[in-house]
Design an enzyme around this catalytic site. Structure first.
Site, PDB file in Angstrom:
ATOM      1  N   GLU A  73      44.837  48.921  36.116  1.00  0.00           N
ATOM      2  CA  GLU A  73      43.221  48.566  36.172  1.00  0.00           C
ATOM      3  C   GLU A  73      42.467  49.305  37.343  1.00  0.00           C
ATOM      4  OE1 GLU A  73      45.381  46.086  36.540  1.00  0.00           O
ATOM      5  OE2 GLU A  73      44.795  44.594  38.113  1.00  0.00           O
ATOM      6  N   HIS A 108      42.615  44.677  27.901  1.00  0.00           N
ATOM      7  CA  HIS A 108      43.119  44.218  29.180  1.00  0.00           C
ATOM      8  C   HIS A 108      42.740  44.802  30.283  1.00  0.00           C
ATOM      9  CE1 HIS A 108      46.243  41.586  31.324  1.00  0.00           C
ATOM     10  NE2 HIS A 108      46.104  42.811  32.178  1.00  0.00           N
ATOM     11  N   GLU A 109      42.890  46.045  30.232  1.00  0.00           N
ATOM     12  CA  GLU A 109      42.517  46.611  31.767  1.00  0.00           C
ATOM     13  C   GLU A 109      40.945  46.496  32.019  1.00  0.00           C
ATOM     14  OE1 GLU A 109      44.835  47.033  33.205  1.00  0.00           O
ATOM     15  OE2 GLU A 109      46.582  46.937  31.668  1.00  0.00           O
ATOM     16  N   HIS A 143      40.073  43.592  33.546  1.00  0.00           N
ATOM     17  CA  HIS A 143      39.968  43.431  34.898  1.00  0.00           C
ATOM     18  C   HIS A 143      39.024  43.816  35.732  1.00  0.00           C
ATOM     19  CE1 HIS A 143      43.946  42.050  35.630  1.00  0.00           C
ATOM     20  NE2 HIS A 143      44.819  43.127  34.753  1.00  0.00           N
ATOM     21  N   GLU A 190      45.516  38.079  36.404  1.00  0.00           N
ATOM     22  CA  GLU A 190      46.208  38.211  35.299  1.00  0.00           C
ATOM     23  C   GLU A 190      46.040  37.014  33.968  1.00  0.00           C
ATOM     24  OE1 GLU A 190      47.039  41.018  34.507  1.00  0.00           O
ATOM     25  OE2 GLU A 190      47.675  41.831  36.483  1.00  0.00           O
ATOM     26  N   ASP A 234      56.301  41.821  43.958  1.00  0.00           N
ATOM     27  CA  ASP A 234      56.348  42.578  42.271  1.00  0.00           C
ATOM     28  C   ASP A 234      56.862  41.205  41.504  1.00  0.00           C
ATOM     29  OD1 ASP A 234      55.463  44.994  43.032  1.00  0.00           O
ATOM     30  OD2 ASP A 234      57.257  45.803  43.297  1.00  0.00           O
ATOM     31  N   TYR A 259      50.415  35.669  33.511  1.00  0.00           N
ATOM     32  CA  TYR A 259      49.608  36.245  32.248  1.00  0.00           C
ATOM     33  C   TYR A 259      49.146  35.161  31.091  1.00  0.00           C
ATOM     34  CZ  TYR A 259      50.451  41.005  33.874  1.00  0.00           C
ATOM     35  OH  TYR A 259      50.567  41.946  35.010  1.00  0.00           O
TER      36      TYR A 259
HETATM   37 ZN   LIG Z   1      46.548  42.904  34.111  1.00  0.00          ZN
END
Ligand SMILES: [Zn+2]
Length: 617
Positions: free
Chosen positions: A282, A306-307, A310, A329, A384, A392
Site C-alpha cells: 500500500e 485491500h491496498e 490502507h 491489516e 516480518d 488479517y
Molecule cells: Zn494489507
C-alpha cells in the site's frame, strides 16, 4: 513497561517515551525525531546499487542527547555531516555496529551540538533486503532492467539510513537519476506525463512511516483508469492491467462515502513483475501489485480494494510497532470486505470472508499461543513474522463481530470518527482500545462486554460465538465435495462449470490434506486444473496433488514455482514437496532454477523451508 499502563489507566495518548523502544528498531525517538527526509538517489543498474544521500531534518527531544541513532542494513557509509542553515557542512564522527541478523547495523552519529540537519552519503548493497534488481531477461518485455523496493516491515533501512520504526513519521522530497528511457516512480504524487529524461523529482507532503517509503524503476508505461487513478506496468501488461482495474475510481468513491475523504490526492497502481513477494503493498499514492491477480475476469481485484483501504487504515492511522500490525491489516481486511460488497455484491464479500475465516480456523490451533493473539507479546517475534493470518483474518473477524453487535449504521459512524480522530498518527493497540471503550462499547451498553473485547485482542484462538457469514453457494460446494470424496458423485458430474475463482479456492481448500491419488487424477481429467493460468487455483491444486502423490503434476508445479515469486503462492508448493525425500530433492532442483529470479525475501523463505525439511530427515 510499554503496553499495559495505557490500557490500565485509560491514558488517551501514549507518551513519546513509551514509544521509544520499538524492539525492531535501534532508533531513540525520545532523544531525537526525524521529521523530514531529503533523498538523492542514483539508480545504478549494472552494479545493482543505489548511490544515495539522505539529509534528515531533526527535532531534538532531549537537551542532553549526545547522538543520533539510525537503522541501517548492509549500507556502505561514505561520510556523515551536519548541515548548517546556510548549507555549509561539518563532518560528524560515527560508528557502525556489527550486523545483527534481524535488525541490521546500528549507526550511531555523535551530535552533541544538535544540528538541525544531518546528511549521510552511502551506497546500498546488491543483496539489499528491501530491493530487487531484475535483468531485462527477468521482465515481461525483456527490454530494460527493472528494480523495485519492498520496505515493509523493516527493510527501508537496507536502502535509506533512517529511524526505521512505524512510530516515527516524516515527509519527504526525492531527486532520483536513472538511465534515459527508464521511468522512476515513488510513494508520492507521480506525473504520468513526466519525460523519460533520467531525472525525476518527488514530494510526499504527508508524514508517513518509513515502511511506506517506496521506489520502482523500469520500462514502465501508463494508462489512465479514472480522473485520479492510473495503472503503471510494463508496456505488454498495461492494457490488461487497466482493464482488470477499471473499477478503481468506483472503489475510491465507495470508500470515501463510508469513511470520509481520500486524503492523498492520486491513487495509482504499479504492476510489478511476477517476482514481487507480496500480493500488494500500500505505498502511498502508488500501490505496488503482483501481476498474479490479472486473470481477466476481475475476480481477484479485492487486492486493489485491500491496498486502497490502507489509505485509511495503515497509511492514515498506522500501527506504532509491528506487534500492533493488526491495526493496519485487520482493519484493512474489514474495509476491503465493505468495498467489495459495495462494488461487487454481498455474495462475493461473504465468500471471501468465509474463505479466510475457514483457513484461519484450520490453521490457528497449530500456531504457538503467543502468535494466536491479535496483540502478542512482541518479545521473540520477528517484524516480518507479525504479518500473519491472525493480524488479517482474526482482526477483520473481530471488526465484523463489532459490526454485527452494534449494527452497521452505528459501527460505520464509529469507524469514520476513528479514522478522523487519529489521522496521520501512529498508535498502539492500547490507544485504539482507549478510544473504542467510550466511543462504542460504553456508548451503546449491553451490546458487547469489555471482557469479550479483551478476549478477542489478548486471547488465543477464536472466540466460540464469532459470527460467520452465510454463503448458500459455499454450502452447495461443501455438499458436492463430500459426495465426490465419498464416491457418490463422479468428478465430471461436479457442478463446477460456473464456479468463480473463489468457489474453486473453497472447493480445493477443504479437500483432505493428503487426498486419495485416484480422486486427484479424476478431478484433473474432468477439469484440467494442471497448467491453470490462475495462480490462486494453481497453488491450491498443486499442493493437494503433490500431497496425494500425483507425480504427473510435478513439471507444471515446477513451472508455477519458477514463474511466480509471490510468497503466498509459491511457498506452499515447496512445503508440499518437502514432505517426502524424493519431493524434497525435486524442490531443491526447482529452487536452483528459480533462485535468480526470486526476491531476497522469497529466497530466504524457501531456503528456510528446505533447510528445516533436511534437518527433519
Ligand atoms: Zn494489507
Amino acid at each position: 513497561m510499554r503496553f499495559l499502563p495505557a490500557l490500565a489507566f485509560g491514558t488517551l495518548v501514549l507518551p513519546l517515551a513509551a514509544l521509544a523502544n520499538d524492539p525492531n528498531s535501534y532508533a531513540q525517538p525520545d532523544q531525537v525525531r526525524v521529521t523530514h527526509l531529503d533523498l538523492n538517489l542514483d539508480i545504478d543498474f549494472p552494479h545493482k546499487q543505489l548511490d544515495g544521500q539522505a539529509t534528515l531534518k531533526l527535532d531534538w527531544q532531549n537537551p542532553q542527547a549526545q547522538s543520533l541513532v539510525l537503522d541501517t542494513r548492509d549500507l556502505k557509509i561514505a561520510k556523515v555531516e551536519a548541515v548548517g542553515s546556510d548549507g555549509g557542512t561539518t563532518p560528524l564522527k560515527y560508528a557502525l555496529s556489527p550486523r545483527d541478523k534481524e535488525l541490521g547495523s546500528k549507526l550511531t552519529i555523535a551530535a552533541p551540538k544538535h544540528p538541525s540537519q544531518v546528511r549521510i552519503v552511502y551506497t546500498t548493497s546488491p543483496g539489499a533486503s528491501g530491493l530487487q534488481w531484475l535483468t531485462p531477461a527477468q521482465t515481461a518485455d525483456k527490454k530494460a532492467p527493472f528494480m523495485f523496493s519492498q520496505s515493509e516491515s523493516i527493510h527501508a533501512r537496507s536502502w535509506v539510513p533512517l529511524q526505521d520504526s512505524p512510530a516515527i513519521r516524516f515527509t519527504y522530497d526525492a531527486h532520483v537519476t536513472a538511465p534515459k528511457d527508464i521511468r522512476v516512480v515513488m510513494s508520492a504524487i507521480n506525473d504520468a506525463k513526466h519525460p523519460l529524461n533520467g531525472d525525476f523529482t518527488f514530494r510526499q507532503p504527508h508524514p508517513i512511516p518509513s515502511y511506506l517509503l517506496a521506489i520502482g524503476a523500469g520500462d514502465i508505461a501508463v494508462k489512465e483508469t479514472g480522473p485520479r487513478s492510473a495503472v503503471y506496468a510494463e508496456p505488454s501488461v498495461v492494457a490488461k492491467a487497466a482493464h482488470e482495474f477499471e473499477d478503481t475510481e468506483k472503489m475510491i468513491a465507495t470508500t470515501e462515502q463510508l469513511y470520509g475523504p481520500y486524503r492523498w490526492g492520486r491513487y495509482d497502481i504499479l504492476v510489478l513483475p511476477p517476482s514481487f513477494p507480496y500480493g500488494g503493498m500500500e505505498n502511498p499514492n502508488m500501490t505496488f501489485a503482483t501481476p498474479t491477480v490479472l486473470v481477466g475476469d476481475k475476480s481477484l481485484v479485492s487486492l486493489v480494494a485491500h491496498e486502497l483501504a490502507h489509505s485509511w487504515s495503515g497509511n492514515l492511522i498506522t500501527a506504532a510497532s509491528w506487534r500492533d500490525i493488526w491495526l493496519n491489516e485487520g482493519f484493512t481486511t474489514y474495509v476491503q470486505g465493505r468495498i467489495t460488497e459495495a462494488v461487487y455484491g454481498k455474495p462475493l464479500a461473504d465468500e471471501e470472508a468465509l474463505l479466510s475465516a475457514r483457513a484461519l480456523q484450520k490453521g490457528i490451533a497449530a500456531m504457538p499461543a503467543n502468535a494466536q493473539k491479535l496483540a502478542p507479546d512482541p518479545r521473540g517475534v520477528g517484524a516480518d513474522d507479525s504479518l500473519s493470518d491472525v493480524a488479517y483474518d482474526k482482526g477483520s473477524w473481530f471488526l465484523r463481530t463489532l459490526e454485527q453487535r452494534f449494527g452497521r449504521a452505528d459501527f460505520d459512524a464509529y469507524l469514520k470518527g476513528y479514522f478522523d480522530h487519529f489521522a496521520f498518527q501512529s498508535i498502539t493497540t492500547e490507544t485504539m482500545l482507549d478510544y473504542l471503550k467510550p466511543n462504542l462499547i460504553d456508548k451503546y451498553p449491553g451490546k458487547m462486554g469489555w471482557d469479550e473485547v479483551q478476549a478477542w485482542v489478548y486471547g488465543t484462538g477464536i472466540p466460540k460465538d464469532a459470527p460467520l457469514p452465510d454463503s448458500p453457494r459455499f454450502d452447495a460446494i461443501d455438499k458436492e465435495r463430500r459426495a465426490f470424496l465419498a464416491g457418490s458423485l463422479a468428478a465430471d458430474k461436479l457442478d463446477a462449470k460456473g464456479w468463480s475463482t473463489q468457489e474453486w479456492m473453497y472447493f480445493l481448500d477443504r479437500l483432505p490434506d493428503a487426498p486419495p491419488l485416484a480422486k486427484m487424477q479424476q478431478l484433473d481429467a474432468a477439469w484440467h486444473l494442471t497448467g491453470t493460468p490462475n495462480a490462486e487455483i494453481g497453488m491450491r491444486w498443486y499442493s493437494h496433488a503433490i500431497a496425494a502423490g500425483d507425480k504427473a503434476v510435478w513439471p507444471a508445479a515446477a513451472e508455477h514455482m519458477i514463474r511466480i515469486g509471490r510468497l503466498y503462492l509459491t511457498t506452499p508448493l515447496y512445503k508440499a514437496f518437502a514432505k517426502t525425500p524424493e519431493g524434497l530433492a525435486y524442490a531443491e532442483q526447482v529452487y536452483a532454477k528459480a533462485r535468480a529470479g526470486y526476491h531476497p525475501l522469497t529466497q530466504q523463505a524457501v531456503e528456510s523451508i528446505l533447510a528445516k525439511a533436511k534437518k527433519a530427515k
